[in-house]
Scaffold this motif. Structure first.
Motif, PDB file in Angstrom:
ATOM      1  N   ARG A 288       0.882  -1.086   0.191  1.00  0.00           N
ATOM      2  CA  ARG A 288      -0.162   0.117   0.326  1.00  0.00           C
ATOM      3  C   ARG A 288       0.430   0.991   0.620  1.00  0.00           C
ATOM      4  O   ARG A 288       1.814   1.583   1.114  1.00  0.00           O
ATOM      5  CB  ARG A 288      -0.250  -0.297   1.290  1.00  0.00           C
ATOM      6  N   GLU A 290       0.504   5.925   0.313  1.00  0.00           N
ATOM      7  CA  GLU A 290      -0.772   6.511   0.755  1.00  0.00           C
ATOM      8  C   GLU A 290       0.634   7.880   0.833  1.00  0.00           C
ATOM      9  O   GLU A 290       1.105   8.325   1.660  1.00  0.00           O
ATOM     10  CB  GLU A 290      -0.996   6.062   1.901  1.00  0.00           C
ATOM     11  N   LEU A 306      -3.629   3.576  -2.762  1.00  0.00           N
ATOM     12  CA  LEU A 306      -3.603   2.475  -3.649  1.00  0.00           C
ATOM     13  C   LEU A 306      -2.373   1.170  -2.995  1.00  0.00           C
ATOM     14  O   LEU A 306      -1.943   1.307  -2.589  1.00  0.00           O
ATOM     15  CB  LEU A 306      -2.725   3.308  -4.869  1.00  0.00           C
ATOM     16  N   LYS A 332      -7.466  -1.431  -4.047  1.00  0.00           N
ATOM     17  CA  LYS A 332      -8.133  -0.635  -3.410  1.00  0.00           C
ATOM     18  C   LYS A 332      -7.562   0.772  -4.278  1.00  0.00           C
ATOM     19  O   LYS A 332      -6.091   1.460  -3.270  1.00  0.00           O
ATOM     20  CB  LYS A 332      -8.111  -0.840  -1.930  1.00  0.00           C
ATOM     21  N   ALA A 333      -8.035   1.362  -4.026  1.00  0.00           N
ATOM     22  CA  ALA A 333      -8.019   3.114  -4.296  1.00  0.00           C
ATOM     23  C   ALA A 333      -8.807   3.811  -3.437  1.00  0.00           C
ATOM     24  O   ALA A 333     -10.529   3.336  -3.346  1.00  0.00           O
ATOM     25  CB  ALA A 333      -8.502   3.060  -5.777  1.00  0.00           C
ATOM     26  N   ASP A 334      -8.461   4.966  -3.035  1.00  0.00           N
ATOM     27  CA  ASP A 334      -9.363   5.762  -2.293  1.00  0.00           C
ATOM     28  C   ASP A 334      -8.508   6.383  -1.599  1.00  0.00           C
ATOM     29  O   ASP A 334      -7.376   6.682  -1.500  1.00  0.00           O
ATOM     30  CB  ASP A 334      -9.837   4.658  -0.235  1.00  0.00           C
ATOM     31  N   TRP A 335      -9.234   7.850  -1.065  1.00  0.00           N
ATOM     32  CA  TRP A 335      -9.911   8.516  -0.537  1.00  0.00           C
ATOM     33  C   TRP A 335     -10.463   9.448   0.199  1.00  0.00           C
ATOM     34  O   TRP A 335     -11.119   8.856   0.471  1.00  0.00           O
ATOM     35  CB  TRP A 335      -9.471  10.079  -1.911  1.00  0.00           C
ATOM     36  N   ASP A 352     -14.301   4.792  -1.611  1.00  0.00           N
ATOM     37  CA  ASP A 352     -13.715   3.646  -1.963  1.00  0.00           C
ATOM     38  C   ASP A 352     -13.772   3.138  -2.846  1.00  0.00           C
ATOM     39  O   ASP A 352     -14.873   3.228  -3.527  1.00  0.00           O
ATOM     40  CB  ASP A 352     -13.641   2.599  -0.897  1.00  0.00           C
TER      41      ASP A 352
END
Length: 639
Positions: A288, A290, A306, A332-335, A352
């Protein structure tokens, strides 16, 4: 005495023994166990959140010498750990009476439940604790922030971060069952660049998982188990600007587990252990990255991440030439963005995008897009609250809305906090449950499975007395589950399959107590009570002990010596016999462990550990013998 009377008594006692100060509880550097980061996705004192949370620090892991996640979590309130034999055996987590696949595990922000497994649960068997900075256990439905699989709760883990000058070290450990473990690490900081590299190898051989009473019935020799685990933890942080940082973490595991093969023969297909071994090979990678950006003088924080996790399993059954392959992955892509609304409130929004694939033994995939929001704040440092809501759109299960509220009230100048929380959750069937059948084992998928749904709440209190020398608390919880997924025999099919149980209910209580009698002596204890019932069949759910008690002392009789004795009691539970598949009631057990470490110098430390000192013979689950009395020891050297 009613509940109101109990609360008034607590407040009265608090006024007698407490001043207005809370000691060092407001200093996260000296009391990291009092800080939760994951309950509201921001740092928060545990006294200021309605969520029931347990924090385990790197120091806790070090002094108890619990080398894998299964043994670490076994002493946590509200959890029942089940492991099929010794190290390397399949490990399952039952939280507050709910199924193992209804607990979400995360490492450095990445969801790590197994997408290739039959139920999508996380197997703790090959997850070592070396390199972990902290573990947070959130109990209760957490889907409002964390989405699917968080019905029972969330277990969130963080990798250590390199700081300061160069540090290197080596640990060598040996003991019972041909145990031979090694660990080495490299950690430090070069101006804006932080680095942490840790390598572990754990080996266990000649472990007998078949209970003695059953071995005596078998005339032939029965194979023993062995396990080899090689794990690497890496974390790199770069402070690109004062307000911009980047973090990359990686957890890599390669493990080989050989275990006794059971043979089932017609006509009744009763299993019999043999002298042959099955082979299980696991390759796992969790990666991961970040980025954190802070704007407007700290008023707005945003995180973009990511992550990728992949599982590759290879299973060879003794006497068969074919190899079974299981492979799956998750991207997984997240903000998320966090806005501080003054000093007493904040607003969080996030998104997500998750893609899960089952690659072998069949190819299926599912995609989830989710958005969530949370409002958090406090009034006059008395009333604290957080409320969140989340919308998940899944390509196979449809859309789900989940929520959670968690208020807390700190009674001024007493150390007393009243807590409560309530929320909903959901868990979709795994791709394996929906589409993968095993006709040779009379087991079939069910493409008509529905997602599980839950609504639950808890309420309790936490009391701090004499500037945190005494801390105790308790809570009551209740969960109502609809469409619970169970694996069972279906008479109409004359086969085994997955079914939705119409209704299930779990309820119980948890209590904990910590006392710091002296600077050199600390006592920790907890009690858990759970009732988990299938309301459709009017039967207790399997592998949920009604009672569990943990207790430990942390004693430093002299400056460089730390001794930690600990006790674990687990009551009886309902189970399925390993060999004839009949419903039985397993016996409870009590184990006594002891760990000690002594600092020879600033660079060298000796340690010893004795597990199950009373030599309790027990099984958990039924048919799988757990380690008897065993001894370990070694040395840690800093270079």
């Amino acid at each position: 005495m009613n509940v109101l009377g109990i609360v008034l008594c607590l407040i009265f006692v608090s006024f007698l023994y407490n001043g207005p100060a809370y000691g060092d509880v407001n200093n996260p550097k000296t009391n990291p166990e009092n800080i939760t980061v994951t309950s509201e996705l921001m740092p928060r004192l545990t006294q200021e959140t309605g969520t029931q949370v347990t924090v385990i620090t790197a120091h806790d892991i070090e002094i108890t010498q619990r080398r894998d996640l299964s043994t670490l979590l076994a002493h946590t309130p509200g959890l029942n750990m089940v492991r099929t034999g010794g190290p390397g055996g399949t490990g399952s987590i039952f939280m507050r009476g709910l199924n193992a696949n209804e607990v979400k595990l995360r490492l450095d922000g990445m969801d790590i439940n197994d997408p290739s497994g039959p139920a999508g649960a996380f197997d703790t068997a090959q997850f070592l604790t070396d390199g972990l900075a902290r573990v947070e256990i959130l109990r209760g439905p957490q889907s409002g922030l964390y989405g699917a699989d968080a019905m029972g709760g969330v277990i969130d883990m963080k990798t250590q971060k390199g700081r300061g000058s160069l540090k290197t070290g080596l640990r060598i450990e040996g003991g019972t069952y041909s145990t031979a473990n090694q660990m080495a690490y490299l950690s430090g900081q070069l101006e804006k660049f932080h680095y942490f590299i840790e390598l572990s190898h754990n080996h266990v051989g000649r472990y007998q998982a078949v209970p003695r009473y059953y071995r005596q019935k078998i005339e032939s020799k029965i194979a023993t188990n062995r396990n080899d685990n090689r794990t690497a933890n890496l974390r790199f942080d770069y402070d690109m600007l004062e307000n911009l940082t980047f973090t990359l973490t990686s957890h890599l595991t390669q493990a080989d587990y050989d275990f006794e093969a059971d043979q089932s023969l017609p006509p009744d297909y009763v299993s019999v252990p043999t002298s042959l071994r099955n082979e299980n090979n696991l390759n796992q990678a969790i990666i991961r990255g970040e980025t954190k950006l802070v704007l407007f003088h700290g008023a707005f924080e945003q995180y973009a991440g990511l992550g990728y996790v992949t599982y590759r399993r290879r299973d060879r059954t003794a006497g068969q030439a074919d190899i079974a392959f299981n492979r799956g992955d998750r991207l997984k892509a997240d903000w998320r963005g966090l806005t501080h609304l003054g000093q007493n409130a904040s607003f969080l929004v996030g998104y997500d995008h998750i893609k899960e694939r089952l690659i072998r033994p069949a190819r299926y995939q599912t995609v989830t897009d989710a958005g969530y929001g949370q409002l958090e704040g406090n009034w006059r440092d008395i009333f604290y609250g957080a409320a969140n809501i989340r919308f998940d759109q899944n390509s196979r299960y449809g859309h789900y809305v989940t929520w959670r509220v968690a208020p807390a009230i700190k009674v001024p100048h007493t150390g007393l906090t009243l807590k409560a929380s309530g929320g909903t959750g959901f868990h979709g069937p795994s791709l394996n449950q929906l589409f993968v059948s095993y006709p040779d084992f009379n087991s079939f998928a069910n493409p008509n499975l529905k997602a599980e749904k839950l609504i639950g709440f808890d309420a309790g209190f936490e009391e701090h007395l004499l500037k945190d020398r005494f801390v105790f608390g308790a809570d009551y919880y209740e969960n109502h589950v609809h469409n619970l997924i169970n694996y069972a025999y279906v008479p109409s099919m004359k086969a085994y399959s997955y079914l939705n149980v119409a209704r299930a209910k779990t309820h119980g209580m948890e209590a904990y107590f910590t006392a710091k009698f002296l600077s050199s002596l600390q006592w920790q204890s907890s009690y858990s009570y759970v009732i988990a019932r299938d309301l459709e069949e009017h039967a207790m759910l399997a592998r949920r002990p009604k009672h569990k008690i943990t207790s430990s002392l942390i004693w430093t009789p002299i400056k460089d010596l730390t001794i930690v004795p600990s006790v674990l009691y687990v009551s009886s539970w309902h189970d399925i016999d390993r060999y004839n598949f009949k419903k039985i009631r397993s016996e409870g057990y009590v184990t006594l462990d002891l760990s000690a470490q002594y600092n020879l110098t600033k660079q060298a430390q000796l340690f010893i550990r004795a597990d199950n000192m009373a030599n309790e013979r027990y099984e958990n689950p039924a048919g799988y013998s757990q380690p008897s009395r065993s001894f370990y020891g070694g040395v840690t050297i800093g270079l």
